[in-house]
Design a protein around this motif. Structure first.
Motif, PDB file in Angstrom:
ATOM      1  N   MET A   1       4.841  -2.387   1.741  1.00  0.00           N
ATOM      2  CA  MET A   1       4.504  -2.770   0.373  1.00  0.00           C
ATOM      3  C   MET A   1       3.752  -1.614  -0.285  1.00  0.00           C
ATOM      4  O   MET A   1       2.731  -1.160   0.231  1.00  0.00           O
ATOM      5  CB  MET A   1       3.636  -4.024   0.365  1.00  0.00           C
ATOM      6  N   LYS A   2       4.242  -1.149  -1.420  1.00  0.00           N
ATOM      7  CA  LYS A   2       3.615  -0.034  -2.115  1.00  0.00           C
ATOM      8  C   LYS A   2       2.490  -0.527  -3.019  1.00  0.00           C
ATOM      9  O   LYS A   2       2.526  -1.646  -3.538  1.00  0.00           O
ATOM     10  CB  LYS A   2       4.643   0.748  -2.935  1.00  0.00           C
ATOM     11  N   THR A 209       0.621   0.806   9.326  1.00  0.00           N
ATOM     12  CA  THR A 209       1.739   0.191  10.044  1.00  0.00           C
ATOM     13  C   THR A 209       1.274  -0.299  11.404  1.00  0.00           C
ATOM     14  O   THR A 209       0.128  -0.097  11.811  1.00  0.00           O
ATOM     15  CB  THR A 209       2.873   1.214  10.257  1.00  0.00           C
ATOM     16  N   GLY A 210       2.208  -0.926  12.134  1.00  0.00           N
ATOM     17  CA  GLY A 210       1.989  -1.152  13.543  1.00  0.00           C
ATOM     18  C   GLY A 210       2.218   0.153  14.279  1.00  0.00           C
ATOM     19  O   GLY A 210       2.504   1.183  13.660  1.00  0.00           O
ATOM     20  N   ARG A 228       2.971  -2.080   6.574  1.00  0.00           N
ATOM     21  CA  ARG A 228       2.121  -3.104   5.989  1.00  0.00           C
ATOM     22  C   ARG A 228       1.716  -2.670   4.583  1.00  0.00           C
ATOM     23  O   ARG A 228       1.756  -3.459   3.644  1.00  0.00           O
ATOM     24  CB  ARG A 228       0.885  -3.315   6.867  1.00  0.00           C
ATOM     25  N   TYR A 229       1.311  -1.407   4.453  1.00  0.00           N
ATOM     26  CA  TYR A 229       0.992  -0.840   3.146  1.00  0.00           C
ATOM     27  C   TYR A 229       1.527   0.578   3.065  1.00  0.00           C
ATOM     28  O   TYR A 229       1.551   1.306   4.064  1.00  0.00           O
ATOM     29  CB  TYR A 229      -0.525  -0.794   2.895  1.00  0.00           C
ATOM     30  N   CYS A 230       1.950   0.959   1.880  1.00  0.00           N
ATOM     31  CA  CYS A 230       2.313   2.338   1.573  1.00  0.00           C
ATOM     32  C   CYS A 230       1.557   2.700   0.303  1.00  0.00           C
ATOM     33  O   CYS A 230       1.831   2.144  -0.770  1.00  0.00           O
ATOM     34  CB  CYS A 230       3.825   2.474   1.371  1.00  0.00           C
ATOM     35  N   ARG A 289      -5.797   0.810  17.765  1.00  0.00           N
ATOM     36  CA  ARG A 289      -5.448  -0.287  18.679  1.00  0.00           C
ATOM     37  C   ARG A 289      -5.095  -1.578  17.953  1.00  0.00           C
ATOM     38  O   ARG A 289      -4.760  -2.575  18.594  1.00  0.00           O
ATOM     39  CB  ARG A 289      -6.558  -0.528  19.719  1.00  0.00           C
ATOM     40  N   HIS A 290      -5.169  -1.552  16.632  1.00  0.00           N
ATOM     41  CA  HIS A 290      -4.735  -2.698  15.826  1.00  0.00           C
ATOM     42  C   HIS A 290      -3.655  -2.284  14.824  1.00  0.00           C
ATOM     43  O   HIS A 290      -2.671  -2.994  14.640  1.00  0.00           O
ATOM     44  CB  HIS A 290      -5.932  -3.308  15.088  1.00  0.00           C
ATOM     45  N   GLU A 291      -3.857  -1.137  14.203  1.00  0.00           N
ATOM     46  CA  GLU A 291      -2.875  -0.645  13.246  1.00  0.00           C
ATOM     47  C   GLU A 291      -2.898   0.876  13.243  1.00  0.00           C
ATOM     48  O   GLU A 291      -3.898   1.503  13.618  1.00  0.00           O
ATOM     49  CB  GLU A 291      -3.145  -1.193  11.837  1.00  0.00           C
ATOM     50  N   ALA A 292      -1.764   1.445  12.857  1.00  0.00           N
ATOM     51  CA  ALA A 292      -1.645   2.906  12.789  1.00  0.00           C
ATOM     52  C   ALA A 292      -1.917   3.356  11.360  1.00  0.00           C
ATOM     53  O   ALA A 292      -1.344   2.814  10.404  1.00  0.00           O
ATOM     54  CB  ALA A 292      -0.255   3.354  13.232  1.00  0.00           C
ATOM     55  N   LEU A 293      -2.787   4.347  11.212  1.00  0.00           N
ATOM     56  CA  LEU A 293      -3.131   4.901   9.904  1.00  0.00           C
ATOM     57  C   LEU A 293      -2.544   6.304   9.812  1.00  0.00           C
ATOM     58  O   LEU A 293      -2.819   7.157  10.668  1.00  0.00           O
ATOM     59  CB  LEU A 293      -4.645   4.955   9.727  1.00  0.00           C
TER      60      LEU A 293
END
Length: 309
Positions: A1-2, A209-210, A228-230, A289-293
């Motif tokens: 989602m942007k 993202t994951g 998850r977000y862009c 460990r929860h989301e990739a940045l």
């Protein structure tokens, strides 16, 4: 989602409201204390639980979500909270913010600031309590959420104070982490803010993202919606806005390792602009460990000569 792009007039209006709050607090040093913000605005804070029906019924006597009355029957409130994935609520007629107590404490700060954003934006109160047909449209709801997010970011990062610090150094996840600690906010919210406000005129993009490595992906991974977000900086959106989230995700998959946590990799990659010209970006990805940045920023046109080291 942007991320949603807000109009200049809307931004100016929200900036004015946030400035009133910060001036009312004497232009505080970071990190801002939301307790004093609530005191200034005469806001109350409470909690609810998505796992406790009795607490939900006790907490709310009546409530509207995007203009929809949800307490039409005893079970409807819990359904609405869960189906809409609500993390916090603002009841304008009660001047009350309610946070989901089942969420990690680290997330409470942003969620509370988001609801304060709804309170200080003058036109939100009428829309949240008013015309059902208007407030139930997904587009309207998305814009209201983006406006509240912007207000939250301006407040938590002390408006121009963050911008001046963000443009003082070259982009990197390590620098974003230091800003996160200094302003007392999560790495994810700081990364978002850094891209939107600290770009300094440079095309920058961030992905949340994951884990991108195929061996680490969760079973519910959706290849058609991998992000998850862009988050795009205005210069990135203007020059590279045609790039799809799937394209950007594929870019980070190309260099990311399968580490369980920490840095997953860094690489220079080529991205094409709206004219088809290629540009070199520096991309790096960190997994908490929860989301990739992921942070990617423009380095040079592909035709530019590479400086001799």
């Amino acid at each position: 989602m942007k991320n949603v792009s807000l109009g200049h007039r809307t931004i100016a209006d929200i900036d004015g409201q946030v400035d009133k709050v910060l001036r009312g607090l004497g232009n505080p040093e970071p990190p801002i204390d939301l307790r004093v913000v609530r005191d200034l605005l005469k806001l109350d804070r409470g909690y609810y639980s998505t796992t406790d029906d009795s607490l939900l019924r006790e907490t709310f006597s009546r409530m509207k979500v995007a203009g929809l009355q949800v307490l039409l029957r005893p079970t409807l409130l819990r359904d609405a909270v869960q189906n809409l994935s609500l993390k916090a609520l603002y009841l304008p007629d009660q001047k009350r913010i309610l946070l989901d107590q089942d969420l990690p404490l680290l997330k409470h700060r942003w969620n509370e600031a988001h609801e304060i954003g709804h309170d200080i934006i003058p036109w939100h109160t009428g829309m949240m309590l008013g015309d059902t047909e208007q407030t139930l449209t997904p587009a309207c709801h998305q814009i209201m959420e983006a406006e509240a997010n912007y207000a939250a970011g301006q407040m938590l990062f002390l408006a121009g104070r963050f911008v001046s610090e963000a443009i003082s150094s070259s982009p990197s996840l390590a620098f974003v982490k230091s800003l996160s600690k200094g302003f007392g906010n999560t790495m994810t919210s700081t990364l978002w803010r850094f891209v939107e406000q600290g770009h300094g005129g440079r095309p920058i993009v961030a992905l949340v993202t994951g884990h991108p490595h195929p061996a680490r992906r969760k079973t519910d991974f959706d290849p058609a919606n991998p992000c998850r977000y862009c988050v795009e900086s205005p210069p990135f959106r203007q020059r590279f806005g045609s790039l799809r989230e799937t394209d950007l995700f594929a870019t980070i998959v190309g260099y990311c390792g399968a580490q369980r946590g920490g840095s997953l990799g860094r690489s220079e990659v080529l991205l094409a602009d709206l004219n088809g010209d290629r540009h070199v970006f520096d991309f790096e990805t960190f997994f908490n460990r929860h989301e990739a940045l992921t942070l990617g920023y423009w380095l040079r046109s592909h035709s530019s000569p590479v400086p001799v080291q």
